[in-house]
Design an enzyme around this catalytic site. Structure first.
Site, PDB file in Angstrom:
ATOM      1  N   TYR A   1       0.858  -1.195   0.000  1.00 52.22           N
ATOM      2  CA  TYR A   1       0.000   0.000   0.000  1.00 52.22           C
ATOM      3  C   TYR A   1       0.889   1.239   0.000  1.00 52.22           C
ATOM      4  O   TYR A   1       1.864   1.301   0.752  1.00 52.22           O
ATOM      5  CB  TYR A   1      -0.887   0.031   1.245  1.00 52.22           C
ATOM      6  CG  TYR A   1      -2.358  -0.013   0.948  1.00 52.22           C
ATOM      7  CD1 TYR A   1      -2.944   0.941   0.124  1.00 52.22           C
ATOM      8  CD2 TYR A   1      -3.165  -1.001   1.500  1.00 52.22           C
ATOM      9  CE1 TYR A   1      -4.300   0.908  -0.149  1.00 52.22           C
ATOM     10  CE2 TYR A   1      -4.530  -1.045   1.242  1.00 52.22           C
ATOM     11  CZ  TYR A   1      -5.091  -0.087   0.415  1.00 52.22           C
ATOM     12  OH  TYR A   1      -6.429  -0.115   0.149  1.00 52.22           O
TER      13      TYR A   1
ATOM     14  N   LYS B   1      -1.610   0.630 -25.045  1.00 54.18           N
ATOM     15  CA  LYS B   1      -1.933   0.535 -26.472  1.00 54.18           C
ATOM     16  C   LYS B   1      -0.627   0.587 -27.270  1.00 54.18           C
ATOM     17  O   LYS B   1       0.196  -0.313 -27.155  1.00 54.18           O
ATOM     18  CB  LYS B   1      -2.923   1.629 -26.841  1.00 54.18           C
ATOM     19  CG  LYS B   1      -4.269   1.507 -26.112  1.00 54.18           C
ATOM     20  CD  LYS B   1      -5.254   2.542 -26.568  1.00 54.18           C
ATOM     21  CE  LYS B   1      -6.616   2.385 -25.918  1.00 54.18           C
ATOM     22  NZ  LYS B   1      -6.666   2.844 -24.512  1.00 54.18           N
TER      23      LYS B   1
END
Length: 435
Positions: free
Chosen positions: A51, A240
């Site tokens: 975390y 992408k």
């Protein structure tokens, strides 16, 4: 993946099936790519355990600037993940020439949400590209948070050229006086003139934002104009053309940096995904290598070759071609008797070719049926395919269109597709172990 196999055979089976699907199919979805083993390894690393709410720095109240000597995490034990995030930030700055970078957004959509909230308020007017003309859901679709919270005015492509009409965009800006002008697309095959958008934004005193999710890899390689010098704020995905893990990023001018950071955390997100940020850092290092530029050039070369071969096979392309990594096949209206985008997508899938149905400008069919197919070359280029393979792929697509209702013929095409894929192995060692 022996631990997954032991712990959860059902999930393991699906993962193995997906590995074989990716290995044996032609991946032509323009927004997908195949990451390096290093990126994949980081995404599955021990950093998933940590975390790290906050940032590896704090904003100085005295100077109003970032101070890396001030601890900015809300959790202890972050000294090593701090270094990972700093590497990701500095590499992204170097690639794109940005003044400030936030690498914490979990996705492109969340990057867009944080970017909007950092510079405008609910109810403000946004001028953006309509979804059916190549935009994105988060650019103001009624079912998206953007359409629900903001007053959206859409611009479209020209009916004659199927490209941006900057005069029309300027007229809409002058009429509606938007607080923010947004460009960028999920299905626009042509070069975007960011300088013209900047000029329009300045004329109406609007903030200029760019969503470069699809073209980020091309921008990184210098094969598409960089929006950073012109835009106030830029968002992108990293998975992408940039060929990184699934995630988002915001790049902005220094004057918006503190607001951007605040809107990402604690504004819309809690703890960042440190394993994904590590994978982003690795993909940014890969993007700084000369081989990445060569890869992106091949992506563009392949797209041009595929577009030309499709036209030679009788297909109509939106805007008659492409300048980037993607193209849109216009299958024509229902009255012409050919397949809809939905039917073509299904037929391609049966033939081992993965693509997606897509609306074309001024489409008469509903979005879930659509009249087009969107295809791109990033994933097949990652596998090593070049111009000659693009001609073969165009031939496969023509065969599918001509036999979209013939399952037997589609199965025959699938055998040929698998044979082509076998010449360009993907994650060969994983596939070998799967067998």
């Amino acid at each position: 993946m022996k631990f997954i196999k032991q712990a959860d055979p059902e999930v393991y089976a699906s993962m193995q099936n997906e590995l074989m699907r990716q290995s044996n199919n032609l991946e032509l979805i323009a927004s997908e790519n195949m990451v390096s083993r290093a990126v994949m390894e980081a995404a599955g690393s021990v950093l998933t355990n940590k975390y790290a709410e906050g940032y590896p720095y704090r904003w100085s109240k005295k100077t109003g600037k970032i101070n890396y000597k001030l601890y900015g995490r809300y959790y202890g034990g972050c000294e090593y993940v701090d270094k990972v995030e700093e590497l990701a930030i500095e590499r992204a700055k170097k690639i794109f020439g940005a003044e400030h970078v936030n690498v914490q957004p979990h996705s492109g959509s969340q990057a867009n949400m944080a970017a909007f909230f950092s510079v405008i308020k609910p109810g403000d007017t946004i001028l953006s590209l309509e979804l059916s003309h190549g935009g994105h859901l988060t650019h103001g679709h009624p079912l998206s948070f953007s359409g629900e919270l903001f007053n959206i005015v859409h611009y479209q492509v020209s009916k004659e050229t199927e490209m941006f009409d900057y005069d029309q965009i300027r007229e809409l800006a002058l009429e509606h006086k938007p607080k923010l002008i947004l460009t960028g697309a999920s299905a626009y095959p042509r070069t975007i003139d960011f300088k013209k958008f900047r000029e329009i934004a300045d004329e109406v005193d609007a903030i200029f934002m760019v969503d470069m999710a699809h073209i980020a890899g091309l921008v990184a390689a210098g094969l598409h104009p960089n929006p950073i010098p012109y835009a106030d704020i830029v968002t992108t995905t990293t998975h992408k053309t940039l060929r990184g893990p699934r995630g988002g990023m915001i790049l902005c001018k220094e004057k918006y940096a503190k607001d951007v950071d605040r809107e990402v955390f604690p504004g819309i997100q809690g703890g960042p995904l440190m394993h994904i940020i590590a994978a982003k850092a690795i993909c940014f290092k890969e993007a700084l290598d000369d081989s990445f530029k060569e890869y992106q050039q091949q992506v563009v070369n392949n797209a041009a070759a595929l577009a030309n071969a499709l036209k030679e096979n009788g297909f109509k392309l939106v805007s008659d071609g492409t300048d980037n990594h993607l193209m849109l096949i216009d299958l024509g209206p229902e009255s012409e008797g050919g397949p809809s985008g939905k039917k073509m997508e299904g037929a391609l899938d049966k033939a081992g070719i993965t693509a997606n149905k897509n609306t074309v400008p001024f489409d008469t069919r509903k979005p879930f049926v659509a009249s087009g197919i969107r295809i791109g070359t990033p994933a097949v280029t990652t596998r090593g395919m070049k111009e000659n393979e693009m001609k073969i792929i165009a031939g496969f697509i023509k065969e599918v269109k001509d036999n979209f209702n013939n399952d037997e013929k589609l199965a025959e095409i699938k055998v040929k597709v698998k044979e082509l894929c076998s010449k360009f192995p993907l994650y060969a060692d994983l596939v070998k172990n799967n067998r």
